[in-house]
Design an enzyme around this catalytic site. Structure first.
Site, mmCIF file in Angstrom:
data_model
loop_
_atom_site.group_PDB
_atom_site.id
_atom_site.type_symbol
_atom_site.label_atom_id
_atom_site.label_comp_id
_atom_site.label_asym_id
_atom_site.label_seq_id
_atom_site.Cartn_x
_atom_site.Cartn_y
_atom_site.Cartn_z
ATOM 1 N N ARG A 1 -50.683 17.268 7.942
ATOM 2 C CA ARG A 1 -50.391 18.911 7.829
ATOM 3 C C ARG A 1 -51.756 19.513 7.442
ATOM 4 O O ARG A 1 -52.243 19.399 6.362
ATOM 5 C CB ARG A 1 -49.355 19.491 6.745
ATOM 6 C CG ARG A 1 -47.741 19.213 7.634
ATOM 7 C CD ARG A 1 -47.051 20.192 7.229
ATOM 8 N NE ARG A 1 -45.700 19.549 7.339
ATOM 9 C CZ ARG A 1 -44.824 19.055 6.323
ATOM 10 N NH1 ARG A 1 -45.300 19.024 5.182
ATOM 11 N NH2 ARG A 1 -43.828 18.740 6.734
ATOM 12 N N ARG B 1 -41.384 2.530 -5.217
ATOM 13 C CA ARG B 1 -41.228 3.847 -5.741
ATOM 14 C C ARG B 1 -40.224 3.901 -6.850
ATOM 15 O O ARG B 1 -39.508 2.781 -7.078
ATOM 16 C CB ARG B 1 -40.870 4.969 -4.800
ATOM 17 C CG ARG B 1 -39.827 4.236 -3.809
ATOM 18 C CD ARG B 1 -39.635 5.362 -2.700
ATOM 19 N NE ARG B 1 -38.505 4.523 -1.693
ATOM 20 C CZ ARG B 1 -38.427 5.082 -0.467
ATOM 21 N NH1 ARG B 1 -38.972 5.949 -0.091
ATOM 22 N NH2 ARG B 1 -37.352 4.390 0.354
ATOM 23 N N ASP C 1 -32.535 7.400 10.784
ATOM 24 C CA ASP C 1 -32.334 8.229 9.677
ATOM 25 C C ASP C 1 -30.887 8.553 10.016
ATOM 26 O O ASP C 1 -30.197 8.270 11.156
ATOM 27 C CB ASP C 1 -33.269 9.405 9.914
ATOM 28 C CG ASP C 1 -34.619 9.265 9.533
ATOM 29 O OD1 ASP C 1 -34.684 8.317 8.642
ATOM 30 O OD2 ASP C 1 -35.558 9.926 10.176
ATOM 31 N N ARG D 1 -43.858 8.371 11.282
ATOM 32 C CA ARG D 1 -42.992 9.016 10.498
ATOM 33 C C ARG D 1 -43.326 10.173 9.796
ATOM 34 O O ARG D 1 -42.672 11.148 9.330
ATOM 35 C CB ARG D 1 -41.831 8.237 9.862
ATOM 36 C CG ARG D 1 -40.984 7.387 10.641
ATOM 37 C CD ARG D 1 -40.495 6.272 9.566
ATOM 38 N NE ARG D 1 -39.611 6.648 8.747
ATOM 39 C CZ ARG D 1 -38.355 6.996 8.680
ATOM 40 N NH1 ARG D 1 -37.567 6.718 9.938
ATOM 41 N NH2 ARG D 1 -37.805 7.438 7.652
ATOM 42 N N ARG E 1 -35.655 -6.191 6.349
ATOM 43 C CA ARG E 1 -36.186 -6.104 5.017
ATOM 44 C C ARG E 1 -34.970 -5.539 4.157
ATOM 45 O O ARG E 1 -34.162 -4.712 4.653
ATOM 46 C CB ARG E 1 -37.398 -4.989 5.469
ATOM 47 C CG ARG E 1 -38.351 -5.289 4.450
ATOM 48 C CD ARG E 1 -39.192 -6.410 4.162
ATOM 49 N NE ARG E 1 -40.205 -6.266 3.149
ATOM 50 C CZ ARG E 1 -40.359 -7.132 2.594
ATOM 51 N NH1 ARG E 1 -40.019 -8.449 2.865
ATOM 52 N NH2 ARG E 1 -41.280 -7.202 1.353
ATOM 53 N N TYR F 1 -34.810 1.813 13.166
ATOM 54 C CA TYR F 1 -34.923 2.459 11.919
ATOM 55 C C TYR F 1 -34.371 3.840 11.980
ATOM 56 O O TYR F 1 -35.209 4.799 12.175
ATOM 57 C CB TYR F 1 -36.493 2.139 11.604
ATOM 58 C CG TYR F 1 -36.873 2.693 10.560
ATOM 59 C CD1 TYR F 1 -36.206 3.259 9.478
ATOM 60 C CD2 TYR F 1 -38.040 2.744 10.229
ATOM 61 C CE1 TYR F 1 -36.760 3.435 8.174
ATOM 62 C CE2 TYR F 1 -39.069 3.056 9.021
ATOM 63 C CZ TYR F 1 -37.942 3.473 7.947
ATOM 64 O OH TYR F 1 -38.549 4.041 6.667
ATOM 65 N N GLU G 1 -37.622 0.377 -7.236
ATOM 66 C CA GLU G 1 -37.458 -0.309 -5.972
ATOM 67 C C GLU G 1 -38.437 -1.261 -5.504
ATOM 68 O O GLU G 1 -39.605 -1.018 -5.439
ATOM 69 C CB GLU G 1 -37.594 0.962 -5.052
ATOM 70 C CG GLU G 1 -36.836 0.850 -3.775
ATOM 71 C CD GLU G 1 -36.694 2.117 -2.897
ATOM 72 O OE1 GLU G 1 -36.393 3.138 -3.465
ATOM 73 O OE2 GLU G 1 -37.033 2.128 -1.653
HETATM 74 N N1 UDP Z 1 -45.629 5.213 3.528
HETATM 75 C C1 UDP Z 1 -46.946 4.959 3.154
HETATM 76 N N2 UDP Z 1 -47.336 5.566 1.799
HETATM 77 C C2 UDP Z 1 -46.312 6.307 1.178
HETATM 78 C C3 UDP Z 1 -45.158 6.441 1.881
HETATM 79 C C4 UDP Z 1 -44.762 6.000 3.063
HETATM 80 O O1 UDP Z 1 -47.687 4.340 3.620
HETATM 81 O O2 UDP Z 1 -46.695 6.817 -0.006
HETATM 82 C C5 UDP Z 1 -45.431 4.418 4.891
HETATM 83 C C6 UDP Z 1 -44.851 3.221 4.943
HETATM 84 O O3 UDP Z 1 -45.531 2.413 6.063
HETATM 85 C C7 UDP Z 1 -43.341 3.514 5.019
HETATM 86 C C8 UDP Z 1 -43.624 4.572 5.848
HETATM 87 O O4 UDP Z 1 -44.587 5.424 5.633
HETATM 88 O O5 UDP Z 1 -42.774 2.241 5.575
HETATM 89 C C9 UDP Z 1 -42.155 5.388 6.141
HETATM 90 O O6 UDP Z 1 -41.826 5.964 5.028
HETATM 91 P P1 UDP Z 1 -40.284 6.714 4.361
HETATM 92 O O7 UDP Z 1 -40.637 7.282 3.305
HETATM 93 O O8 UDP Z 1 -40.157 7.527 5.891
HETATM 94 O O9 UDP Z 1 -39.507 5.515 4.497
HETATM 95 P P2 UDP Z 1 -38.059 5.345 3.823
HETATM 96 O O10 UDP Z 1 -37.790 6.359 3.083
HETATM 97 O O11 UDP Z 1 -37.137 5.314 5.069
HETATM 98 O O12 UDP Z 1 -38.109 4.194 3.359
#
Ligand code: UDP
Length: 378
Positions: free
Chosen positions: A186, A290, A365, A182, A259, A363, A315
């Site tokens: 870049r 976060r 979006d 995901r 989860r 999962y 969170e």
């Molecule tokens: N992820 C990570 N570090 C970060 C942010 C995301 O390793 O700082 C990984 C983690 O495995 C997470 C996945 O990327 O489950 C997807 O993150 P995303 O932010 O897309 O998840 P969401 O916002 O859907 O919870």
């Protein structure tokens, strides 16, 4: 046979259910939406605190490259120009930009040009590949191997491992590789988290989107499908089910795992707590993943100082149980196989449409959900 009261009974007033109801109504269908919660919107629902729309069930940022989807949601409520650019506080104590881009590489390795970054990345990837090959592995089998071969050890350890293991409550070598795909990698200085052409937050918050979608639709809140199943199954020709698929089939093959996230939400007597909507904490030693500062989703630049207060949410991911709201499917092998068995039952009935994160155990979006419903009604 007596005519049933509705064409569709829609179980769940989340994004899938609300969009489905909207489209069905436009096509002249009679719909009833029920939801067991006291509000509609599912997990995109917001609660207003101190004049700020608080994403009560987790931050939602709408993004899509599908112009039709973008125009559709904007026809319900205009979206603002919010661009997600999270920062991460790493175990080394430093702050890094996400997603992985030239800023991150500069902060991690001091490299300045794409060429320097590329050669450092290549070196890291080569090491990872060689380690895997010496163990007889050619394709990444799990999230850890995927992350190492995509981005290397330094970034994996500082920015991925701790966060991911907190988020999923499982070691990275037992998680599916696709989760990490995901995240873009870049070679430009661009902190925009998403690759999509369009992104934003509904002006005035997500409730405006949901209320707009549900305008003119009959909605019954505090109604649990399962506590009166026989009745609900008799009211409409077709059921659109957006709840948990395993529960729909009485858990007959066993329970799927989910989860979930719990939030510690706090109002702070400061106008600007962290200077960004999303700050990730990627160390395994910090219990939350976060901190979201909600005002930044809808106020930009120094306008954040207009409101002297702010609301933040820490969170904490946790394993789901019956008393909590399920958020994320855990798509590991065990659950995926179990889901397939439920799916084959679902395929045998044409009286029920299964849609959304919980019913499809995917999962998703937000935008693909809308895309799917629009397609259904074409
Ligand atoms: N992820 C990570 N570090 C970060 C942010 C995301 O390793 O700082 C990984 C983690 O495995 C997470 C996945 O990327 O489950 C997807 O993150 P995303 O932010 O897309 O998840 P969401 O916002 O859907 O919870």
């Amino acid at each position: 046979m007596a005519e049933r009261e509705y064409d569709y009974l829609i179980v769940g007033a989340g994004l899938y259910g609300a969009t489905f109801a909207h489209q069905a109504r436009r096509h002249g269908k009679r719909c009833l939406v029920i939801d067991r919660r006291p509000h509609s919107g599912g997990n995109v629902y917001c609660e207003e605190i101190e004049g700020i729309n608080v994403h009560k069930y987790g931050a939602h940022i709408f993004h899509t490259s599908d112009r039709e989807v973008w125009e559709f949601v904007n026809s319900i409520v205009p979206f603002n120009r919010y661009t997600n650019s999270p920062v991460a506080v790493a175990p080394d104590g430093k702050l890094y930009n996400l997603p992985f881009n030239m800023n991150t590489f500069h902060q991690m390795w001091g490299v300045k040009t794409p060429e320097e970054a590329m050669s450092k990345l290549e070196e890291e990837r080569r090491e990872a590949r060689e380690r895997m090959l010496s163990d007889g592995i050619s394709e990444p089998r799990n999230l850890e191997e995927q992350a190492l071969s995509l981005i290397g050890k330094d970034i994996y350890e500082q920015l991925i491992k701790g966060y991911t293991e907190k988020q999923w409550g499982r070691p990275c070598d037992q998680l599916p590789a696709f989760i990490i795909r995901r995240l873009p990698v870049r070679m430009v200085y661009d902190n925009n988290y998403f690759d999509d052409l369009y992104q934003g937050i509904p002006e005035g918050g997500y409730n405006k989107l949901i209320d707009g979608l549900l305008e003119g639709v009959e909605v019954c809140l505090n109604e649990d499908f399962f506590s009166n199943r026989e009745h609900w199954e008799s009211v409409a020709d077709t059921i659109v089910f957006t709840g948990k698929i395993d529960q729909f089939f009485g858990y007959r093959f066993g329970k799927l795992e989910y989860r979930t996230v719990s939030f510690e939400t706090e109002t702070i007597d400061k106008p600007n707590y962290q200077g960004n909507a999303v700050v990730n904490y990627t160390s395994g030693d910090i219990p939350y993943t976060r901190i979201i500062e909600h005002k930044h989703f809808e106020t930009f630049g120094n306008a954040v100082y207009d409101n002297p207060k702010t609301v933040v949410s820490r969170e904490y991911p946790t394993e789901w149980n019956e008393n909590l709201e399920p958020y994320y499917p855990v798509n590991n092998e065990r659950n995926q196989q179990l889901y397939e068995r439920y799916k084959s039952l679902a395929d045998q009935t044409d009286k029920v449409i299964f849609g959304g994160r919980l019913a499809e155990y995917r999962y998703y979006d937000m935008a693909p959900i809308i895309q799917q419903v629009l397609k259904y009604w074409k």
